[in-house]
Write a protein that holds these residues in place. Structure first.
Motif, PDB file in Angstrom:
ATOM      1  N   GLU A  49      -1.344  11.243   5.369  1.00  0.00           N
ATOM      2  CA  GLU A  49      -0.099  11.207   6.139  1.00  0.00           C
ATOM      3  C   GLU A  49      -0.002   9.922   6.956  1.00  0.00           C
ATOM      4  O   GLU A  49       1.060   9.341   7.135  1.00  0.00           O
ATOM      5  CB  GLU A  49      -0.046  12.413   7.088  1.00  0.00           C
ATOM      6  CG  GLU A  49       0.417  13.688   6.430  1.00  0.00           C
ATOM      7  CD  GLU A  49       1.822  13.550   5.870  1.00  0.00           C
ATOM      8  OE1 GLU A  49       2.720  13.078   6.592  1.00  0.00           O
ATOM      9  OE2 GLU A  49       2.028  13.902   4.689  1.00  0.00           O
ATOM     10  N   TRP A  50      -1.141   9.497   7.467  1.00  0.00           N
ATOM     11  CA  TRP A  50      -1.149   8.318   8.335  1.00  0.00           C
ATOM     12  C   TRP A  50      -0.806   7.043   7.557  1.00  0.00           C
ATOM     13  O   TRP A  50       0.005   6.223   7.983  1.00  0.00           O
ATOM     14  CB  TRP A  50      -2.505   8.191   9.047  1.00  0.00           C
ATOM     15  CG  TRP A  50      -2.604   6.953   9.875  1.00  0.00           C
ATOM     16  CD1 TRP A  50      -3.473   5.929   9.735  1.00  0.00           C
ATOM     17  CD2 TRP A  50      -1.758   6.592  10.992  1.00  0.00           C
ATOM     18  NE1 TRP A  50      -3.240   4.966  10.669  1.00  0.00           N
ATOM     19  CE2 TRP A  50      -2.194   5.346  11.451  1.00  0.00           C
ATOM     20  CE3 TRP A  50      -0.665   7.200  11.610  1.00  0.00           C
ATOM     21  CZ2 TRP A  50      -1.581   4.689  12.527  1.00  0.00           C
ATOM     22  CZ3 TRP A  50      -0.063   6.543  12.686  1.00  0.00           C
ATOM     23  CH2 TRP A  50      -0.519   5.316  13.130  1.00  0.00           C
ATOM     24  N   TYR A  97       6.689   2.613   7.939  1.00  0.00           N
ATOM     25  CA  TYR A  97       7.003   1.732   9.071  1.00  0.00           C
ATOM     26  C   TYR A  97       7.160   0.291   8.580  1.00  0.00           C
ATOM     27  O   TYR A  97       8.111  -0.412   8.928  1.00  0.00           O
ATOM     28  CB  TYR A  97       5.868   1.840  10.092  1.00  0.00           C
ATOM     29  CG  TYR A  97       5.984   0.887  11.250  1.00  0.00           C
ATOM     30  CD1 TYR A  97       6.825   1.174  12.326  1.00  0.00           C
ATOM     31  CD2 TYR A  97       5.263  -0.305  11.279  1.00  0.00           C
ATOM     32  CE1 TYR A  97       6.942   0.300  13.392  1.00  0.00           C
ATOM     33  CE2 TYR A  97       5.369  -1.179  12.334  1.00  0.00           C
ATOM     34  CZ  TYR A  97       6.211  -0.881  13.387  1.00  0.00           C
ATOM     35  OH  TYR A  97       6.328  -1.743  14.438  1.00  0.00           O
ATOM     36  N   VAL A 124      -0.657  -3.391  11.277  1.00  0.00           N
ATOM     37  CA  VAL A 124      -0.637  -1.924  11.352  1.00  0.00           C
ATOM     38  C   VAL A 124      -1.112  -1.309  10.037  1.00  0.00           C
ATOM     39  O   VAL A 124      -2.021  -0.467  10.017  1.00  0.00           O
ATOM     40  CB  VAL A 124       0.798  -1.436  11.676  1.00  0.00           C
ATOM     41  CG1 VAL A 124       0.905   0.068  11.504  1.00  0.00           C
ATOM     42  CG2 VAL A 124       1.174  -1.827  13.090  1.00  0.00           C
ATOM     43  N   ARG A 160      -5.487   7.310  12.187  1.00  0.00           N
ATOM     44  CA  ARG A 160      -5.050   8.691  11.883  1.00  0.00           C
ATOM     45  C   ARG A 160      -5.449   9.647  13.016  1.00  0.00           C
ATOM     46  O   ARG A 160      -4.781  10.644  13.240  1.00  0.00           O
ATOM     47  CB  ARG A 160      -5.632   9.148  10.539  1.00  0.00           C
ATOM     48  CG  ARG A 160      -7.131   9.135  10.467  1.00  0.00           C
ATOM     49  CD  ARG A 160      -7.660   9.536   9.095  1.00  0.00           C
ATOM     50  NE  ARG A 160      -9.118   9.509   9.144  1.00  0.00           N
ATOM     51  CZ  ARG A 160      -9.840   8.421   8.996  1.00  0.00           C
ATOM     52  NH1 ARG A 160      -9.266   7.263   8.761  1.00  0.00           N
ATOM     53  NH2 ARG A 160     -11.162   8.465   9.080  1.00  0.00           N
ATOM     54  N   GLN A 198       7.949   9.200  13.588  1.00  0.00           N
ATOM     55  CA  GLN A 198       6.863   8.524  12.886  1.00  0.00           C
ATOM     56  C   GLN A 198       6.789   7.050  13.268  1.00  0.00           C
ATOM     57  O   GLN A 198       5.713   6.524  13.544  1.00  0.00           O
ATOM     58  CB  GLN A 198       7.122   8.626  11.389  1.00  0.00           C
ATOM     59  CG  GLN A 198       6.029   9.345  10.660  1.00  0.00           C
ATOM     60  CD  GLN A 198       6.335   9.477   9.188  1.00  0.00           C
ATOM     61  OE1 GLN A 198       7.159   8.735   8.636  1.00  0.00           O
ATOM     62  NE2 GLN A 198       5.699  10.423   8.569  1.00  0.00           N
ATOM     63  N   GLN A 199       7.958   6.410  13.272  1.00  0.00           N
ATOM     64  CA  GLN A 199       7.994   4.982  13.593  1.00  0.00           C
ATOM     65  C   GLN A 199       7.448   4.733  15.003  1.00  0.00           C
ATOM     66  O   GLN A 199       6.667   3.818  15.232  1.00  0.00           O
ATOM     67  CB  GLN A 199       9.443   4.493  13.516  1.00  0.00           C
ATOM     68  CG  GLN A 199       9.554   3.026  13.848  1.00  0.00           C
ATOM     69  CD  GLN A 199      10.535   2.316  12.940  1.00  0.00           C
ATOM     70  OE1 GLN A 199      11.031   2.892  11.984  1.00  0.00           O
ATOM     71  NE2 GLN A 199      10.793   1.062  13.216  1.00  0.00           N
ATOM     72  N   VAL A 256       3.648   5.186  15.075  1.00  0.00           N
ATOM     73  CA  VAL A 256       2.955   4.023  14.496  1.00  0.00           C
ATOM     74  C   VAL A 256       2.929   2.876  15.506  1.00  0.00           C
ATOM     75  O   VAL A 256       1.893   2.228  15.705  1.00  0.00           O
ATOM     76  CB  VAL A 256       3.638   3.581  13.179  1.00  0.00           C
ATOM     77  CG1 VAL A 256       3.051   2.273  12.683  1.00  0.00           C
ATOM     78  CG2 VAL A 256       3.483   4.650  12.115  1.00  0.00           C
ATOM     79  N   ALA A 274       2.792   7.057   6.824  1.00  0.00           N
ATOM     80  CA  ALA A 274       3.590   6.694   8.005  1.00  0.00           C
ATOM     81  C   ALA A 274       3.561   5.179   8.228  1.00  0.00           C
ATOM     82  O   ALA A 274       4.598   4.562   8.529  1.00  0.00           O
ATOM     83  CB  ALA A 274       3.051   7.429   9.226  1.00  0.00           C
ATOM     84  N   CYS A 275       2.394   4.583   8.065  1.00  0.00           N
ATOM     85  CA  CYS A 275       2.271   3.127   8.293  1.00  0.00           C
ATOM     86  C   CYS A 275       3.050   2.352   7.229  1.00  0.00           C
ATOM     87  O   CYS A 275       3.697   1.334   7.524  1.00  0.00           O
ATOM     88  CB  CYS A 275       0.808   2.699   8.288  1.00  0.00           C
ATOM     89  SG  CYS A 275      -0.089   3.326   9.712  1.00  0.00           S
ATOM     90  N   ARG A 286      -4.799  -2.213   9.203  1.00  0.00           N
ATOM     91  CA  ARG A 286      -5.769  -1.399   9.935  1.00  0.00           C
ATOM     92  C   ARG A 286      -5.888   0.000   9.323  1.00  0.00           C
ATOM     93  O   ARG A 286      -6.985   0.558   9.187  1.00  0.00           O
ATOM     94  CB  ARG A 286      -5.359  -1.317  11.413  1.00  0.00           C
ATOM     95  CG  ARG A 286      -6.188  -0.373  12.262  1.00  0.00           C
ATOM     96  CD  ARG A 286      -7.622  -0.878  12.411  1.00  0.00           C
ATOM     97  NE  ARG A 286      -8.489   0.194  12.883  1.00  0.00           N
ATOM     98  CZ  ARG A 286      -8.969   0.284  14.103  1.00  0.00           C
ATOM     99  NH1 ARG A 286      -8.696  -0.647  14.979  1.00  0.00           N
ATOM    100  NH2 ARG A 286      -9.760   1.269  14.453  1.00  0.00           N
ATOM    101  N   ASP A 340      -9.206   1.570   7.886  1.00  0.00           N
ATOM    102  CA  ASP A 340      -9.710   2.873   8.342  1.00  0.00           C
ATOM    103  C   ASP A 340     -10.014   3.770   7.137  1.00  0.00           C
ATOM    104  O   ASP A 340     -10.990   4.513   7.122  1.00  0.00           O
ATOM    105  CB  ASP A 340      -8.683   3.564   9.242  1.00  0.00           C
ATOM    106  CG  ASP A 340      -8.663   2.971  10.656  1.00  0.00           C
ATOM    107  OD1 ASP A 340      -9.589   2.214  11.003  1.00  0.00           O
ATOM    108  OD2 ASP A 340      -7.695   3.244  11.400  1.00  0.00           O
ATOM    109  N   ARG A 372      10.312  -0.122   6.516  1.00  0.00           N
ATOM    110  CA  ARG A 372      11.501  -0.152   7.349  1.00  0.00           C
ATOM    111  C   ARG A 372      11.615  -1.505   8.060  1.00  0.00           C
ATOM    112  O   ARG A 372      12.686  -2.091   8.155  1.00  0.00           O
ATOM    113  CB  ARG A 372      11.434   0.974   8.382  1.00  0.00           C
ATOM    114  CG  ARG A 372      12.776   1.447   8.832  1.00  0.00           C
ATOM    115  CD  ARG A 372      12.627   2.762   9.581  1.00  0.00           C
ATOM    116  NE  ARG A 372      12.096   3.817   8.747  1.00  0.00           N
ATOM    117  CZ  ARG A 372      11.185   4.719   9.152  1.00  0.00           C
ATOM    118  NH1 ARG A 372      10.697   4.672  10.347  1.00  0.00           N
ATOM    119  NH2 ARG A 372      10.783   5.658   8.337  1.00  0.00           N
ATOM    120  N   THR A 373      10.475  -2.001   8.546  1.00  0.00           N
ATOM    121  CA  THR A 373      10.482  -3.297   9.233  1.00  0.00           C
ATOM    122  C   THR A 373      10.921  -4.395   8.263  1.00  0.00           C
ATOM    123  O   THR A 373      11.731  -5.261   8.605  1.00  0.00           O
ATOM    124  CB  THR A 373       9.070  -3.618   9.774  1.00  0.00           C
ATOM    125  OG1 THR A 373       8.598  -2.481  10.477  1.00  0.00           O
ATOM    126  CG2 THR A 373       9.070  -4.816  10.703  1.00  0.00           C
TER     127      THR A 373
END
Lengths: 152, 782
Positions: free
Chosen positions: B760-761, B768, B655, A28, A6-7, A10, B764-765, B658, B662, B771-772
């Motif tokens: 899901e997108w 991310y 990220v 997406r 996933q990371q 992205v 995921a972002c 955006r 979207d 985590r960052t």
């Protein structure tokens, strides 16, 4: 999507969004493109597109710098966020120029079949393609003008 | 235009209107005093008739000239000529020629209309519909203030100069300032004000006669005519009742002077404090209807008061004065703005010409007709109650016309949004070069060229293309043969239709994708037996587009496949299912609704969008599904508020930002598709295109939504579809109507415990980003 991938996906989508061709496509949708793209590392001086080769993929520069050339003649140098070889994913014909890395370069390779899939549902990508072709035509015209020869 | 330019334009136009108002005010004082002093009031109706004749001639000249000269040049020429006329009149008056006061009196209403045509015409080119609704009342307030200042300084100036006609010299000065300010506007905004000859894509301009015969323009003329007639009837009643109440000239003059001050102060306060806000909140519906409705109510009350208490009653006098104040304030505050805004629906090249005709001719003719009518009523000895009755009648017709005009405004607005820049028949098949090019394409060795030639061919049908098509229908290349047979079949060739069916069945699985695509393009509504093959073609990106189009022509036959695919659809929905749903275009509304409505609220918002688009395309009966649609609109508005609040609260990395944007774009598309189900795809599709534009079309698109949507739809839908507004404004508008807009945390986005994000997108972002952030925090901690 698996957690470790996933990371990566992205990050790849973020790279693709910097490319004019993909700028208008929602993340997406690009996630599917990013998930199937291949990442390559190229050493300085290595040529990853050969003039005349028939291929059906494009490359996106993630990091580093590349030179588009015909023989010794440099046509353009490209930075991260640029796409190269995009004509081949529209019409797979022999490459019109070679592309060589100028420094350690990371690339994302995207295949025609994947883009065709996106193009079928997303007019935004078609607009990106048109923008990219227009930029190519302009660059060719500028180049021809600088050489004193008419643009083809 | 940059953000500051509309404000600059409004300020400059308000300054022009001030100079124009001052000039008009001084002209009126001088002309009235000189004419009434020399000839009395008995000749006034004659001046009304002269106004009609002269006003018509001047307006016709302006309408003609603005189609040849740039607007600023016409305005400067006309207003400079007015300054010279004032100067000549002053010289004649100084020489004792008091007769010139009559033409000056005639000039007043004519110049009033013409001045507003010039100021309004500039505003129409510099401001879009939304800017006009807020800015034009400010511009008109410039006129009202100028007029009031003229009235206030009139008396001191008279004492200073000692003679009435010298006021004209000050009016000349005001005219010069007006001209200079028009020149300044030309200098600042010449690129927008001067385009007269330029026509998009070289299209021929519509004739003025054609424009003036269109229903919308005819209604505008009728509205303006009745507006002027109503205004002059009320004004006449005021003077009539005032002169009856104050028989002494001094008392009458004193009353009129005080009344004029009150009138102007109320007018200015209304313009400054209420008009813009009312127009913003209630739109043109109020702007067009308020003036006639209020005046009609007051006139009806006047009639009751006259019948009950007699024409000399104080209540009648108060009602007449109130009607006059209301009429002037509403005319300046709402009617002028609304009518000016309504002209925005006309092609920009024709706008001022039509405006000059509508206002410059309609209004003077109405004044003339009212003069004749009042004269006749007086000649036949009709009492005041009768005149009030006629006034009620005129105002009632004016109100009815306003309602009709507003309804037609919505229709004309949709037509203006859909107005195409490209002609339907751009190719001239009779031209030898065109015919030669087409022949060359059809004779080409390359099948793609032949197919392009065939695409262009129907326009040449009359030129005897049948032989060419018959030849190509026997071509050895199947894609060319299919294309030629399809065109012959479309022209009614029964033999070609039979052969086409066989060719389509034979080639719909051809190994060559371009042949397959051509076979799919030739599928007709009767090829229902081919549903399976066409559905299979959805899986190949090279034929997916042609397959969607082909399925779209197969009507109800595609619905069982769609129903089955939807029953199996998980999350995320596969592209094939999305394509199948998008292909539902020609199914019957009832069957399409039965198949699709249950999936409007599907967790995958992309599928919901495809379902809504299909429902709009099949024109389902929206009222039957109102509850579902209302609920979906509310949920999408809530989700938009959630996204906007999260954007504001998290200040996310590019990220995640955006991804959230979207999501907002997806919600915009969903709401537009939902509105297309409710209000028709034709109109809302044009709105969607307009909203993507940056200029006048976007403003027209917003106006269309404000006119078409009911209050709840507008409150929930507009902030979602208006992606041009700042995020904070969109969020604030949504929070005003929803108990929503709580921002999410990053971990909330990832976990989505309430199932409100369903993306899901986005997850995921957010993961991310989380985590960052942790990794940065970890490195700082280390």
């Amino acid at each position: 999507m698996q957690a470790p991938d996933q990371q990566l996906v992205v990050e790849r989508v973020a790279v693709l969004h910097r490319v004019d061709l993909f700028a208008g496509v929602p993340g997406r949708t690009l996630a599917a493109v990013a998930a199937t793209a291949e990442e390559l590392s190229v050493e300085p001086g290595a040529t990853f597109i050969e003039h005349g080769a028939v291929e059906d993929c494009l490359y996106v520069v993630i990091s580093g710098r590349v030179r588009v050339h015909r023989g010794d003649r440099t046509l353009i140098e490209l930075d991260p966020g640029s796409a190269v070889g995009e004509l081949a994913v529209l019409v797979p014909e022999p490459r019109s120029a070679s592309v060589t890395a100028l420094e350690p370069t990371r690339l994302l390779r995207v295949h025609k079949a994947v883009l065709d899939e996106v193009l079928a549902d997303r007019p935004e990508l078609a607009r990106g393609v048109i923008r990219s072709l227009v930029a190519r035509l302009r660059a060719n015209a500028d180049h021809a003008a600088a050489d004193g020869s008419p643009a083809g | 235009m940059t953000e500051r330019q509309p404000r600059r334009a409004v300020a400059l136009l308000a300054a022009q209107a001030f100079a124009f108002g001052l000039s008009e005010s001084l002209l009126l004082i001088a002309a009235n005093a000189l004419f009434l002093g020399a000839y009395g009031s008995k000749w006034l109706p004659l001046t009304y008739v002269a106004i009609a004749v002269f006003g018509t001639l001047v307006a016709a000249w302006i309408a003609r000239t603005v189609r040849r000269w740039p607007l600023p040049r016409v305005a400067i020429f006309a207003e400079a000529a007015v300054a010279l006329l004032f100067l000549a009149a002053w010289a004649i008056l100084a020489g004792g020629g008091v007769w010139v006061s009559a033409p000056l009196l005639v000039l007043f209403p004519v110049l009033l209309q013409i001045g507003f045509v010039f100021v309004g015409g500039q505003a129409g080119r510099l401001l879009d519909v939304q800017q006009l609704k807020t800015g034009f009342p400010r511009i008109v307030s410039g006129f009202a203030i100028g007029f009031l200042v003229g009235g206030l300084v009139g008396a001191p100036l008279l004492s200073l100069f000692g003679s009435t006609h010298d006021l004209l010299l000050v009016a000349v000065g005001a005219q010069v300032v007006f001209v200079v300010l028009i020149g300044l506007a030309d200098g600042w905004f010449g690129d927008r004000l001067r385009h007269v000859e330029a026509r998009p894509a070289g299209l021929p301009r519509p004739s003025l006669r054609w424009l003036l015969s269109t229903r919308f323009v005819v209604l505008l003329i009728a509205y303006q005519f009745l507006s002027a007639a109503g205004t002059y009837m009320v004004e006449f009643l005021l003077f009539d009742r005032a002169s009856a109440r104050y028989p002494e000239t001094g008392d009458l003059a004193s009353f009129l002077s005080k009344f004029t001050v009150v009138l102007n102060v109320v007018d200015i306060l209304f313009l400054a404090l209420l008009a813009g806000a009312l127009l913003r909140r209630y739109g043109l519906r109020l702007g067009i209807a308020a003036n006639p409705a209020v005046v009609t109510v007051l006139a009806a009350a006047m009639l009751v008061a006259v019948v009950v208490s007699g024409s000399a009653a104080l209540s009648v006098f108060v009602l007449v004065a109130a009607a006059r104040v209301a009429d002037v304030s509403l005319t300046d505050g709402t009617t002028r703005t609304s009518v000016n805004t309504a002209f925005q629906l006309l092609p920009v090249e024709e706008r001022v010409a039509v405006q000059a005709t509508v206002e410059g001719i309609g209004v003077p003719v109405a004044i003339g007709a009212t003069g004749v009518l009042l004269f006749a009523l007086r000649v036949f000895g009709v009492p005041t109650s009768g005149i009030v009755g006629v006034t009620v009648g005129v105002c009632a017709v004016w109100t009815a016309t306003a309602v009709w005009l507003y309804r037609d405004y919505a229709r004309a607005l949709a037509a203006a949004l859909r107005r195409r820049l490209l002609p339907d028949d751009a190719l001239d098949p009779q031209h030898p070069a065109t015919a030669a090019s087409l022949h060359g394409l059809l004779a080409s060795e390359d099948g793609r060229d032949v197919r392009l030639g065939l695409d262009l061919l129907p326009g040449m049908w009359a030129a005897g293309a049948r032989d060419e098509l018959s030849r190509l229908a026997a071509d050895p290349r199947p894609d060319v043969r299919l294309s030629a047979l399809a065109r012959l079949a479309r022209e009614g060739d029964a033999d070609a239709r039979d052969r086409l069916g066989e060719e389509v069945a034979a080639h719909v699985r051809d190994p060559d994708p371009s042949v397959r695509a051509e076979a799919l393009a030739a599928v007709t509504a009767t090829d229902t037996a081919l549903v399976g093959e066409v559905v299979a073609a959805l899986d190949d990106p090279e034929t997916a587009g042609a397959a969607v189009e082909a399925l779209g022509r197969l009507g109800d036959a595609v619905l069982p496949v769609v129903t089955a695919a939807l029953a199996e659809a998980g999350e995320p929905v596969p592209p094939r299912t999305l394509r199948l749903v998008r292909a539902v275009r020609s199914a019957s509304p009832e069957n399409a609704a039965a198949c699709l409505v249950g999936h409007v609220a599907h967790p995958d918002r992309e599928l919901g969008l495809a379902v809504l688009s299909a429902l709009a395309a099949t024109r389902v009966h929206a009222v039957s599904h109102e509850a579902t649609l209302d609920q979906t609109l509310r949920e999408d508005a809530e989700h938009a508020a959630r996204c906007l609040a999260t954007l504001a609260a998290l200040e996310p990395s590019p990220v995640l930002e955006r991804a959230l944007r979207d999501e907002l774009d997806l919600l915009r598309d969903r709401v537009l598709a939902l509105l297309a189900v409710l209000h028709g795809a034709e109109t809302i599709d044009a709105v969607a295109l307009g909203l993507r534009d940056e200029g006048e079309r976007r403003s027209l698109a917003v106006e269309m939504l404000e006119v078409a949507l009911d209050r709840d739809e507008a409150a929930l839908g507009l902030p979602v579809v208006r992606t041009d507004l700042p995020d904070a404004e969109r969020l604030s508008l949504l929070k005003g109507v929803l108990d929503a807009g709580r921002p999410a945390t990053l971990s909330g986005l990832v976990e989505d415990d309430e199932g409100c994000w369903r993306s899901e997108w986005l997850r995921a972002c957010a993961a991310y980003e989380l985590r960052t952030a942790r990794s940065i925090a970890g490195s700082i901690g280390a």
